[in-house]
Design a protein around this motif. Structure first.
Motif, PDB file in Angstrom:
ATOM      1  N   UNK A 156      -3.190 -19.139 -13.622  1.00 48.76           N
ATOM      2  CA  UNK A 156      -2.962 -20.574 -13.822  1.00 48.76           C
ATOM      3  C   UNK A 156      -1.538 -20.948 -13.418  1.00 48.76           C
ATOM      4  N   UNK A 157      -0.564 -20.121 -13.776  1.00 51.08           N
ATOM      5  CA  UNK A 157       0.818 -20.414 -13.408  1.00 51.08           C
ATOM      6  C   UNK A 157       0.999 -20.400 -11.895  1.00 51.08           C
ATOM      7  N   UNK A 158       0.315 -19.476 -11.226  1.00 48.84           N
ATOM      8  CA  UNK A 158       0.409 -19.435  -9.764  1.00 48.84           C
ATOM      9  C   UNK A 158      -0.135 -20.730  -9.160  1.00 48.84           C
ATOM     10  N   UNK A 159      -1.262 -21.234  -9.692  1.00 49.19           N
ATOM     11  CA  UNK A 159      -1.811 -22.497  -9.209  1.00 49.19           C
ATOM     12  C   UNK A 159      -0.862 -23.663  -9.491  1.00 49.19           C
ATOM     13  N   UNK A 160      -0.084 -23.551 -10.589  1.00 46.56           N
ATOM     14  CA  UNK A 160       0.853 -24.623 -10.942  1.00 46.56           C
ATOM     15  C   UNK A 160       2.125 -24.569 -10.116  1.00 46.56           C
ATOM     16  N   UNK A 161       2.284 -23.547  -9.261  1.00 47.30           N
ATOM     17  CA  UNK A 161       3.437 -23.490  -8.380  1.00 47.30           C
ATOM     18  C   UNK A 161       4.539 -22.565  -8.824  1.00 47.30           C
ATOM     19  N   UNK A 162       4.299 -21.694  -9.825  1.00 49.31           N
ATOM     20  CA  UNK A 162       5.321 -20.755 -10.282  1.00 49.31           C
ATOM     21  C   UNK A 162       5.431 -19.623  -9.271  1.00 49.31           C
ATOM     22  N   UNK A 163       6.646 -19.303  -8.852  1.00 54.40           N
ATOM     23  CA  UNK A 163       6.852 -18.314  -7.798  1.00 54.40           C
ATOM     24  C   UNK A 163       6.581 -16.892  -8.286  1.00 54.40           C
ATOM     25  N   UNK A 164       6.976 -16.562  -9.511  1.00 55.87           N
ATOM     26  CA  UNK A 164       6.799 -15.213 -10.047  1.00 55.87           C
ATOM     27  C   UNK A 164       6.083 -15.297 -11.391  1.00 55.87           C
ATOM     28  N   UNK A 165       4.790 -15.548 -11.384  1.00 59.13           N
ATOM     29  CA  UNK A 165       4.069 -15.748 -12.653  1.00 59.13           C
ATOM     30  C   UNK A 165       4.015 -14.487 -13.509  1.00 59.13           C
ATOM     31  N   UNK A 166       3.959 -13.301 -12.884  1.00 60.26           N
ATOM     32  CA  UNK A 166       3.876 -12.073 -13.693  1.00 60.26           C
ATOM     33  C   UNK A 166       5.129 -11.891 -14.544  1.00 60.26           C
ATOM     34  N   UNK A 167       6.292 -12.230 -13.968  1.00 55.66           N
ATOM     35  CA  UNK A 167       7.530 -12.119 -14.749  1.00 55.66           C
ATOM     36  C   UNK A 167       7.520 -13.093 -15.929  1.00 55.66           C
ATOM     37  N   UNK A 168       7.054 -14.308 -15.703  1.00 61.66           N
ATOM     38  CA  UNK A 168       6.975 -15.289 -16.793  1.00 61.66           C
ATOM     39  C   UNK A 168       6.017 -14.820 -17.879  1.00 61.66           C
ATOM     40  N   UNK A 169       4.870 -14.260 -17.485  1.00 62.24           N
ATOM     41  CA  UNK A 169       3.896 -13.776 -18.465  1.00 62.24           C
ATOM     42  C   UNK A 169       4.478 -12.621 -19.275  1.00 62.24           C
ATOM     43  N   UNK A 170       5.173 -11.710 -18.623  1.00 64.01           N
ATOM     44  CA  UNK A 170       5.769 -10.578 -19.340  1.00 64.01           C
ATOM     45  C   UNK A 170       6.785 -11.060 -20.376  1.00 64.01           C
ATOM     46  N   UNK A 171       7.596 -12.041 -19.997  1.00 72.67           N
ATOM     47  CA  UNK A 171       8.583 -12.570 -20.951  1.00 72.67           C
ATOM     48  C   UNK A 171       7.897 -13.247 -22.123  1.00 72.67           C
ATOM     49  N   UNK A 172       6.797 -13.967 -21.869  1.00 72.15           N
ATOM     50  CA  UNK A 172       6.089 -14.665 -22.958  1.00 72.15           C
ATOM     51  C   UNK A 172       5.417 -13.674 -23.894  1.00 72.15           C
ATOM     52  N   UNK A 173       4.910 -12.568 -23.348  1.00 75.27           N
ATOM     53  CA  UNK A 173       4.188 -11.607 -24.193  1.00 75.27           C
ATOM     54  C   UNK A 173       5.123 -10.773 -25.061  1.00 75.27           C
ATOM     55  N   UNK A 174       6.413 -10.824 -24.807  1.00 70.53           N
ATOM     56  CA  UNK A 174       7.362 -10.128 -25.680  1.00 70.53           C
ATOM     57  C   UNK A 174       7.443 -10.809 -27.039  1.00 70.53           C
ATOM     58  N   UNK A 175       7.275 -12.148 -27.055  1.00 71.74           N
ATOM     59  CA  UNK A 175       7.372 -12.894 -28.303  1.00 71.74           C
ATOM     60  C   UNK A 175       6.140 -12.652 -29.157  1.00 71.74           C
ATOM     61  N   UNK A 176       6.346 -12.714 -30.467  1.00 69.38           N
ATOM     62  CA  UNK A 176       5.220 -12.547 -31.380  1.00 69.38           C
ATOM     63  C   UNK A 176       4.323 -13.770 -31.322  1.00 69.38           C
TER      64      UNK A 176
END
Length: 648
Positions: A156-176
């Motif tokens: 979904x982030x890739x469709x929204x235009x995010x250049x590096x969605x995997x990095x964003x997902x990894x950062x979000x999954x660190x949070x509880x």
């Protein structure tokens, strides 16, 4: 905020060649609350809660397209294509807000909107989200609101235009993961409070006065002589706006419980206190000293010494140690008037204060001792020595907000400055304590602490993550943890750090608003000689200037050793990468060059007169043994290839 399954939307007319806007409108109305929560989480963290609530609603309401385009088409796998397309438009608006969006956002006059106050977990989560970039916050929203897994979030982030969605997902999954639908993150369940009523009334009055003055000036110009340079013209030259009259009756007095009924917690909600609040003669002398400054008027660096342009707030008027003292506040500055010989007026910046920086004002100094007037929201007050972190704090009497006399003095002397440790009332925040340090000015500096990065948290990964993806996820998760977020310096690790390195602050003069100590690296020393603690201390002044200094604390040293520093934004949230170095002699007599960097440092290079070393920075530090000390240049290489040098 758990995700819910959405039923399939009815098929579009005309065999699906085009999707009617009416179908999108139905999906928007049906899932409005989900979309607004998603936008609220993804919006930039540089806005207050009121602005984010309005911006979230605006982003969703503007997501309804005038016509469908190929850019709005989601993947064919979506259960509800209309909703998925709206979600994409909302994410694009939140990730890349247009500068004009704030001007076009809904306006609410006279009221402030807030999401309900959550518990400690919600506050910690909100603080952690503010340290992430927009794509990572959007990924967290997709996880929390939509219930998507990592693969779908990245898609979904890739469709929204995010250049590096995997990095964003990894950062979000660190949070509880939060509890389902916490109200602290729901812009559709808001609390409503009035704005500052007194300030609004004064603003309206001032606007009317300016309007009348404008009409009068226009009439005078139109009705005057047409010859601007006429010798017979007797029109007076224009004059600056007059300062407020020295009339004590015009002083603004705030009710004793005003701070309990507003979301704005600063000096503007301090009530008038003291046993001479009705002493017109004393108040008149204080106002006159400010309206007509004289040789006994003193302003701290960066403070405007001009008279107030509107009636000040009365904060205190009383007798302290046998001398009349008055405290005034004009929305930008604190003014302290001391009566009698040797007194006069002292001015200090105090704009943009908050629950901590508006926690106390120096009321009276006698020799090396100082008395404070504490904020009305302070429930308890204690003192502690900065060089005695293991000693319990001592209770401090503060009858009607006025404390007993305590030792003053700055932090740079390393002789054990006395700190104020204050606790806010539960109506402000549960179990919230903070430290203030006297630097010789009117308003003490707020002390904070940024601990070393938590490697364990960054290295954790969900058990259901595919094995092949874990290496990349750990690396991106570590990158996401580079930002250091200052916290209150009242925990034991913070007290220990300040005791060891506090006297290396780069600026300990009046006018400093906040002092932060960032412990950015811990380096094991060669030959089993213990470890070195690397810190960066930052001072931010009320006028916006700032400076930083790096220092190292070695096992056998009596104090911190300053290694670099200078003015600018180093070691702030705008510049979160740093490196420092020093020479060190081991107990066996060997000379080592020690260098250490912050979280993102992966390599360190050292260049001497006729030698060089380029090494991977395990634990973000290196130790290079040399036969003798010499002038060197040290550089750090970040995980993105950028090279940085020590602050100077």
């Amino acid at each position: 905020m758990a995700g819910r399954t959405v039923g399939a939307a009815p098929p579009a007319q005309g065999g699906g060649a085009t999707r009617p806007v009416a179908q999108a409108e139905a999906a928007l109305v049906r899932h409005y609350r989900r979309l607004v929560r998603l936008a609220y989480l993804a919006l930039p963290a540089d806005r207050d809660r009121h602005s984010r609530v309005l911006a979230a609603h605006a982003a969703v309401q503007r997501a309804l397209p005038f016509r469908w385009t190929r850019r709005d088409e989601p993947t064919a796998a979506e259960t509800d294509p209309a909703y998925a397309a709206l979600r994409l438009r909302v994410l694009r608006a939140a990730l890349r807000p247009h500068p004009a969006a704030r001007l076009l956002a809904p306006r609410v006059l006279g009221l402030r909107l807030f999401t309900p106050q959550g518990g400690e977990e919600d506050a910690e989560l909100d603080h952690a989200l503010s340290a992430l970039d927009a794509p990572a916050r959007a990924a967290f929203g997709l996880r929390a609101v939509e219930g998507l897994d990592e693969r779908r979030c990245a898609e979904v982030l890739r469709q929204a235009g995010v250049a590096q969605p995997e990095r964003a997902v990894a950062a979000a999954w660190v949070l509880s993961s939060p509890e389902p639908e916490p109200p602290a993150f729901d812009p559709c369940a808001v609390r409503v409070q009035p704005t500052d009523l007194l300030r609004r009334r004064r603003t309206v009055t001032a606007a009317l006065a300016v309007g009348v003055l404008g009409l009068t000036t226009t009439a005078a110009v139109l009705g005057g002589s047409g010859s601007a340079g006429s010798a017979g013209s007797d029109r007076p030259a224009s004059a600056p706006l007059p300062a407020v009259d020295a009339d004590p009756a015009r002083l603004v007095r705030v009710g004793s419980d005003a701070w309990q009924h507003t979301a704005r917690i600063d000096f503007s909600v301090w009530p008038a206190r003291g046993d001479r609040r009705e002493d017109g003669a004393l108040l008149g002398r204080a106002l006159t000293a400010w309206v007509r400054p004289g040789p006994q008027s003193r302003a701290e660096p960066g403070t405007d010494a001009a008279p107030p342009v509107e009636a000040p707030h009365l904060l205190f008027a009383g007798t302290v140690d046998g001398t009349g003292v008055v405290l005034l506040y004009d929305g930008r500055r604190i003014a302290r008037y001391t009566d009698g010989r040797g007194g006069g007026l002292d001015l200090a910046r105090a704009d943009d204060s908050d629950v901590t920086t508006a926690g106390a004002v120096a009321l009276r100094r006698q020799g090396a001792a100082v008395r404070y007037l504490l904020a009305p929201w302070v429930d308890s007050a204690e003192t502690r020595r900065i060089d005695q972190p293991d000693t319990p704090a001592r209770p401090l009497d503060h009858s009607d907000g006025v404390t007993g006399a305590i030792p003053g003095g700055g932090l740079n002397d390393c002789h054990g400055a006395t700190l104020l440790q204050l606790r806010s009332a539960p109506v402000i925040a549960e179990k919230h304590s903070f430290l203030l340090a006297d630097l010789g000015g009117l308003v003490p500096a707020h002390l904070t602490y940024s601990p070393p990065a938590d490697r364990g948290q960054a290295d954790r990964s969900p058990s259901d993550r595919p094995q092949a993806d874990r290496g990349q996820t750990v690396q991106t998760a570590q990158t996401a943890q580079t930002s250091h977020a200052p916290r209150e310096a009242t925990a034991q690790d913070a007290l220990q750090a300040w005791a060891r390195a506090g006297c290396a602050v780069p600026d300990g003069k009046p006018g400093v608003k906040q002092l932060d100590l960032w412990a950015f690296a811990v380096q094991p020393l060669p030959q089993n000689a213990g470890s070195a603690a690397w810190v960066c201390l930052r001072a931010d002044r009320w006028n916006g200037d700032g400076s930083a200094a790096t220092a190292v604390v070695l096992p056998t040293a009596r104090g911190p050793q300053r290694t670099g520093g200078g003015s600018g934004r180093a070691c702030s949230r705008f510049d979160q990468d740093t490196v420092a170095w020093t020479w060190w002699r081991s107990p066996q007599g060997a000379e080592f060059l020690l260098a250490a960097g912050s979280r993102r440092v992966t390599r360190l290079t050292v260049k001497g007169p006729d030698w060089s070393a380029d090494r991977p920075a395990q634990d973000h530090a290196v130790a290079v043994e040399r036969p003798a000390r010499a002038a060197v240049q040290v550089e750090a290489v970040l995980d993105n290839g950028t090279r940085i040098g020590p602050p100077h």
